[in-house]
Design an enzyme around this catalytic site. Structure first.
Site, PDB file in Angstrom:
ATOM      1  N   GLY A  46      39.976  41.397  44.164  1.00 15.10           N
ATOM      2  CA  GLY A  46      38.645  40.808  44.041  1.00 15.10           C
ATOM      3  C   GLY A  46      37.969  40.978  42.699  1.00 15.10           C
ATOM      4  O   GLY A  46      37.235  40.105  42.252  1.00 15.10           O
ATOM      5  N   GLU A 101      34.169  46.896  40.419  1.00 16.18           N
ATOM      6  CA  GLU A 101      34.348  46.387  41.777  1.00 16.18           C
ATOM      7  C   GLU A 101      33.652  45.043  41.920  1.00 16.18           C
ATOM      8  O   GLU A 101      32.664  44.763  41.237  1.00 16.18           O
ATOM      9  CB  GLU A 101      33.757  47.380  42.797  1.00 16.18           C
ATOM     10  N   ASP A 105      29.925  46.936  49.750  1.00 16.91           N
ATOM     11  CA  ASP A 105      29.432  46.559  51.077  1.00 16.91           C
ATOM     12  C   ASP A 105      29.139  47.860  51.826  1.00 16.91           C
ATOM     13  O   ASP A 105      28.073  48.443  51.667  1.00 16.91           O
ATOM     14  CB  ASP A 105      30.491  45.679  51.742  1.00 16.91           C
ATOM     15  N   PHE A 155      28.380  37.061  54.672  1.00 19.90           N
ATOM     16  CA  PHE A 155      29.718  37.054  54.093  1.00 19.90           C
ATOM     17  C   PHE A 155      29.768  36.065  52.939  1.00 19.90           C
ATOM     18  O   PHE A 155      29.528  34.879  53.109  1.00 19.90           O
ATOM     19  CB  PHE A 155      30.788  36.735  55.135  1.00 19.90           C
ATOM     20  N   VAL A 156      30.055  36.591  51.771  1.00 15.71           N
ATOM     21  CA  VAL A 156      30.035  35.757  50.570  1.00 15.71           C
ATOM     22  C   VAL A 156      31.446  35.593  49.992  1.00 15.71           C
ATOM     23  O   VAL A 156      32.307  36.447  50.180  1.00 15.71           O
ATOM     24  CB  VAL A 156      29.087  36.343  49.492  1.00 15.71           C
ATOM     25  N   ASP A 162      37.049  36.808  48.442  1.00 12.68           N
ATOM     26  CA  ASP A 162      37.819  35.892  49.284  1.00 12.68           C
ATOM     27  C   ASP A 162      37.418  35.949  50.743  1.00 12.68           C
ATOM     28  O   ASP A 162      36.792  36.899  51.209  1.00 12.68           O
ATOM     29  CB  ASP A 162      39.304  36.245  49.211  1.00 12.68           C
ATOM     30  N   ARG A 168      38.642  32.619  46.085  1.00 11.58           N
ATOM     31  CA  ARG A 168      38.467  33.526  44.946  1.00 11.58           C
ATOM     32  C   ARG A 168      38.220  32.744  43.657  1.00 11.58           C
ATOM     33  O   ARG A 168      37.600  33.241  42.728  1.00 11.58           O
ATOM     34  CB  ARG A 168      39.733  34.378  44.740  1.00 11.58           C
TER      35      ARG A 168
END
Ligand code: IMP
Ligand code: MG
Length: 182
Positions: A46, A101, A105, A155-156, A162, A168
């Site tokens: 990510g 990062e 979350d 949720f993004v 992803d 992505r």
């Protein structure tokens, strides 16, 4: 005008804002780490997109390395445990480490990673998170020194983030339509 992917409900962080965020964070890091030759550790997969932008706005000497951890699989909730899938190739003893990062979350991934890397004797470890998810009533176990932006508890996807390995490549961060994952 930004074209929006049909699976995305709305854009949260557009390309212009992303550029400003990376420039600001790069400036801060360059000032804080002048003469320290920090190691920027990108957490695969990510953080790759963010790291590529961030490192180009860092003006002090630095190096880069990569780690891979497993966290979400293909779902949208944290599994709680973190496995190292790919370790660093750099010896971090006495090095100033900055973990890049994509998003913080629950913070479980990062707190595990910091504990693990901390046991290797680095000079320092800090976190640079592109996004922090604001969750009402929840304080994550990790406080990043550098924060790009805050996103709501949804949720993004996009800009490295992803859902089931998709999205992505979107150049912005957006909220995924719930019907895509429910
Ligand atoms: P944490 O351990 O709960 O902080 O989760 C960290 C990892 O979960 C991040 O590095 C992401 O890969 C993934 N993640 C958390 N929230 C999202 C999201 O909203 N979209 C996509 N991936 C996410
Ligand atoms: Mg990740």
């Amino acid at each position: 005008m930004q074209t929006i992917h049909p699976d995305v409900e709305r854009i949260l962080i557009g390309e212009d804002e992303i550029r400003e965020i990376c420039a600001r964070l790069g400036k801060e890091i360059s000032a804080d780490y002048a003469g320290k030759n920090p190691l920027l550790v990108a957490v695969l997969r990510g953080a790759v997109v963010f790291t590529a932008d961030l490192m180009r706005s860092i003006s002090c000497p630095m190096s880069i390395d990569f780690m891979a951890t497993s966290s979400y699989g293909s779902g949208t909730t944290s599994s709680g445990t973190v496995r190292i899938l790919k370790d660093l190739e750099t010896n971090i003893r006495d090095r100033h480490v900055i973990i890049a990062e994509d998003i913080l979350d629950s913070g479980l991934t990062l707190s595990n990673l910091i504990e693990m890397l901390g046991s290797r004797g680095p000079a320092s470890i800090e976190v640079c998170a592109f996004a922090v998810k604001d969750i009402a009533g929840y304080t994550p176990p990790v406080t990043p020194k550098y924060v790009g932006c805050h996103v709501p508890n949804e949720f993004v996807v996009g800009y490295g983030l992803d859902y089931a390995e998709r999205y992505r490549n979107l150049p912005y961060v957006g909220v995924l339509k719930p019907e895509i994952y429910s």
